[in-house]
Design an enzyme around this catalytic site. Structure first.
Site: not given
Ligand code: A3P
Length: 295
Positions: A102, A258
């Site tokens: 990050h 989520r």
């Molecule tokens: P939301 O909180 O809007 O649902 P990161 O992976 O950078 O921590 O980001 C998490 C976000 O990506 C969350 O968004 C999560 O639900 C979503 N996410 C996780 N896996 C995913 C996937 N395979 N495809 C699309 N979005 C995904």
């Protein structure tokens, strides 16, 4: 000072380059580095990169993604790898090694740029990123029963002041955006919303950039679809390995899944809150060639 705080301070104090990453070994030219601002699609891209580069090592029906969290397969340089071990054996990781971070662009170790390794960045529209970040922070607080809880208003205020994990959103995104413009073979810049709109096209683009392009036979044989399906939110979220248990950081694995919707912010941010962000984003991104529309 904890790691996150350290990072925050670093990113505010002139973006010193991260000297702790790769302390015991140098980047290899086959290394792939995935860089993201938190809650921008890290989990998705970890899965996609892992599936793309290992698709000939394992049948997709037996891919390690089915039995491991993407965060275990693609560790963070600044968390997972060094969490319990100050000098992990990075040399022992099979090639191509895939790492994620990050860290802001200006804090990456210069050795990454002296090597031929490649960097992929994914960004997300700031409205959804903010709401996702807020949910992630508050759900963690509840699970850990800490006193730390934060309102959406406070989170927005921190966002607008740039006083948030890994530094201001605009500095983070623009750092990688400009690098991708100047060094298109070194840094690939992707958008979460583009992946949502055209996962097949973006998966092919990603594979090409990583040096693992899909062959005509693979494309004809439905391999791109299979990779995309394996890494989809709907699939990963329902895997037992992602529903239960914790990562070495203490986070519940399920916290990374989520809703995964574009435009979910409108269920949480009031019109004045969204407008306040819009003004700021317009101001910060003006003239950069990169713009975010409120989805
Ligand atoms: P939301 O909180 O809007 O649902 P990161 O992976 O950078 O921590 O980001 C998490 C976000 O990506 C969350 O968004 C999560 O639900 C979503 N996410 C996780 N896996 C995913 C996937 N395979 N495809 C699309 N979005 C995904």
């Amino acid at each position: 000072m904890n790691g996150l705080m350290n990072t925050l301070v670093m990113s505010h104090l002139g973006h010193n380059r991260l000297s702790t990453a790769f302390p015991t070994s140098q980047p290899q030219e086959t290394d792939l580095i995935l860089a993201t601002y938190p809650k921008s699609g890290t989990t998705w891209l970890k899965a996609l990169i892992f599936a793309i580069v290992t698709r000939t090592t394992y049948p997709l029906t037996e891919n390690p993604l089915l039995f491991n969290s993407p965060h275990e397969l693609v560790p963070f340089l600044e968390f997972g790898l060094y969490h319990n071990n100050p000098s992990p054996d990075l040399e022992g990781i099979p090639k191509p090694r895939i790492f994620s971070t990050h860290m802001p662009y200006t804090a990456l170790p210069t050795s990454i740029f002296d090597s031929k390794c490649r960097v992929v960045y994914i960004c997300r529209n700031p409205w959804d990123q903010l709401v996702s970040f807020w949910h992630f922070s508050t759900s963690a607080a509840k699970r850990w029963s800490t006193e730390y809880s934060i309102s959406l208003d406070e989170t927005l205020d921190m966002f607008c002041r740039g006083v948030i994990s890994f530094g201001p959103f605009w500095d983070h995104v623009l750092g990688y955006w400009k690098a991708s413009q100047g060094m298109p073979n070194k840094v690939l810049f992707l958008k979460y919303e583009d992946l949502k709109e055209d996962i097949m096209g973006q998966t092919k683009l990603l594979a090409q950039f990583l040096g693992f392009p899909f062959s005509v036979e693979e494309e004809g044989g439905g391999v791109v679809e299979e990779v995309s399906r394996l890494c989809s939110f709907e699939n990963l979220k329902e895997l037992e390995v992602n529903k239960t248990g914790k990562l070495s950081s203490g986070r519940d694995k399920s916290a990374f899944f989520r809703k995964a919707e574009v435009g979910d912010w409108s269920n949480y941010l009031t019109p004045p809150m969204a407008e306040k962000m819009k003004k700021l984003i317009q101001e910060k991104f003006e003239g950069s060639g990169l713009m975010f529309k409120m989805p």
